[in-house]
Design a protein around this motif. Structure first.
Motif, PDB file in Angstrom:
ATOM      1  N   LEU A   1      -4.941   4.095  -4.205  1.00  0.00           N
ATOM      2  CA  LEU A   1      -6.252   3.490  -3.977  1.00  0.00           C
ATOM      3  C   LEU A   1      -7.317   4.411  -4.550  1.00  0.00           C
ATOM      4  CD1 LEU A   1      -7.964   1.236  -2.662  1.00  0.00           C
ATOM      5  CD2 LEU A   1      -7.969   2.603  -0.560  1.00  0.00           C
TER       6      LEU A   1
ATOM      7  N   ALA B   1      -7.147  -0.705  -6.945  1.00  0.00           N
ATOM      8  CA  ALA B   1      -5.833  -0.354  -6.421  1.00  0.00           C
ATOM      9  C   ALA B   1      -4.802  -0.517  -7.527  1.00  0.00           C
ATOM     10  CB  ALA B   1      -5.476  -1.227  -5.226  1.00  0.00           C
TER      11      ALA B   1
ATOM     12  N   LEU C   1      -7.698  -5.216   2.199  1.00  0.00           N
ATOM     13  CA  LEU C   1      -7.057  -4.122   1.470  1.00  0.00           C
ATOM     14  C   LEU C   1      -7.550  -2.755   1.926  1.00  0.00           C
ATOM     15  CD1 LEU C   1      -5.021  -3.734  -0.904  1.00  0.00           C
ATOM     16  CD2 LEU C   1      -7.010  -3.192  -2.306  1.00  0.00           C
ATOM     17  N   LEU C   2      -8.857  -2.597   2.109  1.00  0.00           N
ATOM     18  CA  LEU C   2      -9.411  -1.287   2.454  1.00  0.00           C
ATOM     19  C   LEU C   2      -8.966  -0.816   3.833  1.00  0.00           C
ATOM     20  CD1 LEU C   2     -13.025  -1.708   1.021  1.00  0.00           C
ATOM     21  CD2 LEU C   2     -11.111  -0.435   0.025  1.00  0.00           C
TER      22      LEU C   2
ATOM     23  N   CYS D   1      -8.442   6.508 -11.959  1.00  0.00           N
ATOM     24  CA  CYS D   1      -7.068   5.989 -11.872  1.00  0.00           C
ATOM     25  C   CYS D   1      -6.104   6.840 -12.700  1.00  0.00           C
ATOM     26  CB  CYS D   1      -7.015   4.546 -12.343  1.00  0.00           C
ATOM     27  SG  CYS D   1      -7.894   3.383 -11.272  1.00  0.00           S
TER      28      CYS D   1
ATOM     29  N   PHE E   1     -13.944  -0.126  -6.011  1.00  0.00           N
ATOM     30  CA  PHE E   1     -12.590   0.412  -5.855  1.00  0.00           C
ATOM     31  C   PHE E   1     -11.619  -0.334  -6.758  1.00  0.00           C
ATOM     32  CE2 PHE E   1     -12.396  -3.056  -2.725  1.00  0.00           C
ATOM     33  CZ  PHE E   1     -11.145  -3.600  -2.977  1.00  0.00           C
TER      34      PHE E   1
ATOM     35  N   SER F   1       0.805  -1.227   0.000  1.00  0.00           N
ATOM     36  CA  SER F   1       0.000   0.000   0.000  1.00  0.00           C
ATOM     37  C   SER F   1       0.839   1.279   0.000  1.00  0.00           C
ATOM     38  CB  SER F   1      -0.952   0.013   1.199  1.00  0.00           C
ATOM     39  OG  SER F   1      -0.234   0.086   2.416  1.00  0.00           O
TER      40      SER F   1
ATOM     41  N   ILE G   1      -4.786   8.521  -2.233  1.00  0.00           N
ATOM     42  CA  ILE G   1      -6.157   8.025  -2.241  1.00  0.00           C
ATOM     43  C   ILE G   1      -7.003   8.995  -3.064  1.00  0.00           C
ATOM     44  CG2 ILE G   1      -8.193   7.472  -0.853  1.00  0.00           C
ATOM     45  CD1 ILE G   1      -6.225   6.933   1.488  1.00  0.00           C
TER      46      ILE G   1
ATOM     47  N   TRP H   1      -1.357   4.766   2.401  1.00  0.00           N
ATOM     48  CA  TRP H   1      -1.308   4.696   0.957  1.00  0.00           C
ATOM     49  C   TRP H   1      -0.492   5.855   0.397  1.00  0.00           C
ATOM     50  CZ3 TRP H   1      -3.528   0.698  -1.803  1.00  0.00           C
ATOM     51  CH2 TRP H   1      -4.355  -0.158  -1.060  1.00  0.00           C
TER      52      TRP H   1
END
Length: 291
Positions: free
Chosen positions: A23, A36, A73-74, A287, A34, A18, A82, A79
C-alpha cells in the motif's frame, strides 16, 4: 466519506489480498492519494483526493480520518508493506558519508533558516543506490495517525521529492544516451530534477506565481548547470497539460519539451489505460521504492 477526484480499481483485486500487497500512500496539506500493488507488484487500485480550500483550515489528520472511515481498502490489513510519501516544504539531501542521525533536525534548520516547530520532527530516508539520504519534516500528528491506522505493520516514510528521485532514477535507465531534465508540477510548485549518466546533478522545488516566473527559474537552473535549452530534452510530469499556460510559455524557450511516460519498471493493470502516463509520477516512484 469524501469523494475521490480519480478512482481506478481492478476487479481482480480487493481488500482480501492485502496480506501480499503493498500500500503506497501520499499525504500533503491539500491532497491525499494512494495506490495498492498486488503480490506481483502490479498497480491495481488508485484514488486521488483534493481537499477543498474551505476545508484546509482543518488539520490534515481530520480530513484523513474522514477518508479512512469505512473505506474498504484503507481499513484493510495487515499489509505486506506500507510506504508513505510526505509532501512538506522542508527537505534536503545529505551525502551518506556526512550524515549523522543526531544532526537531522539541524540540516533542516539550516535549509529553512529557523528551527523546526515543536509539532514536527526530522525524518530521513536512505537512497541506497544514490549515496545520499533525503531528510524532511514530518508532523507528530501525521506519524501518529498512520501508526494508529496500521499498528505494528512494516511502514516506511519518505518525502515526495524522494519518491520523484526514485522514479527519475528508473526513467533515466530508459533514456539511452539522453540526459533529460524532469519537471514535476503540483499546485503552484515545480520540482526540477536533472540527471547525467544516471547520476543526480540537481534536485530542488520552487514555488511560482505565473508562467513567466516558472520559465525564468527553469532557464536559470539550466544556465547554472551549463545545459543548452535548445538541445536538452525536458520531460513534463504532474499537473500540466498541453493547454496549460506553463506549457505554452516553456515551449517558447525549450525546443524539446515532452510529456513523460511512466517508468517501464512499473506494471499497471489494464484499468489504468485511460489515465495520462505523466500524471502520477511521485506516486509511481513510491511504488518503485525497494525494487
Amino acid at each position: 466519506m469524501p469523494t475521490p477526484t480519480i478512482s481506478i480499481r481492478s476487479d481482480q483485486f480487493g481488500p482480501e489480498h492485502s496480506a501480499r500487497a503493498v500500500l503506497c500512500l501520499e499525504a500533503g496539506h491539500d491532497r491525499f492519494r494512494f495506490m495498492a500493488m498486488d503480490g506481483q507488484g502490479c498497480g491495481q487500485w488508485l484514488e486521488d483526493y483534493a481537499f477543498p480550500s474551505l476545508l484546509t483550515e482543518r488539520a490534515p489528520t481530520d480530513l484523513l480520518t474522514d477518508i479512512f472511515r469505512d473505506h474498504p481498502l484503507l481499513t484493510a490489513g495487515p499489509w505486506h508493506e506500507i510506504r508513505i510519501s510526505i509532501n512538506t516544504p522542508s527537505f534536503t539531501l545529505i551525502p551518506q558519508p556526512l550524515y549523522r542521525k543526531e544532526y537531522a533536525g539541524s540540516y533542516l534548520a539550516l535549509m529553512r533558516g529557523n528551527e523546526l516547530p515543536a509539532y514536527e520532527f526530522a525524518q530521513a530516508y536512505r537512497h541506497e543506490n544514490e549515496g545520499f539520504l533525503s531528510v524532511f519534516s514530518l508532523s507528530h500528528a501525521l506519524a501518529d495517525f498512520f501508526s494508529e491506522a496500521y499498528p505494528l505493520q512494516p511502514m516506511t516514510f519518505v518525502h515526495q521529492a524522494g519518491a520523484l528521485l526514485e522514479a527519475t532514477a528508473s526513467l533515466s535507465k530508459q533514456a539511452s544516451d539522453e540526459s533529460p531534465v524532469y519537471l514535476y508540477f503540483e499546485d503552484e510548485f515545480v520540482t526540477v530534477i536533472s540527471r547525467a549518466g544516471g547520476k543526480l546533478t540537481y534536485c530542488n522545488r520552487f514555488g511560482y506565481k505565473n508562467a513567466q516566473d516558472l520559465t525564468y527559474y527553469v532557464l536559470y537552473i539550466l544556465t547554472e548547470l551549463s545545459i543548452n535549452p535548445e538541445t536538452v530534452v525536458v520531460m513534463l510530469y504532474g499537473e500540466i497539460t498541453p493547454f496549460a499556460e506553463q506549457y505554452t510559455e516553456l515551449s517558447r524557450f525549450l525546443a524539446h519539451l515532452r510529456f513523460g511516460t511512466y517508468p517501464a519498471a512499473l506494471t499497471l493493470s489494464d484499468d489504468f489505460s485511460d489515465l495520462p502516463d505523466h500524471r502520477y509520477l511521485s506516486l509511481y516512484g513510491l511504488c518503485l521504492m525497494g525494487d
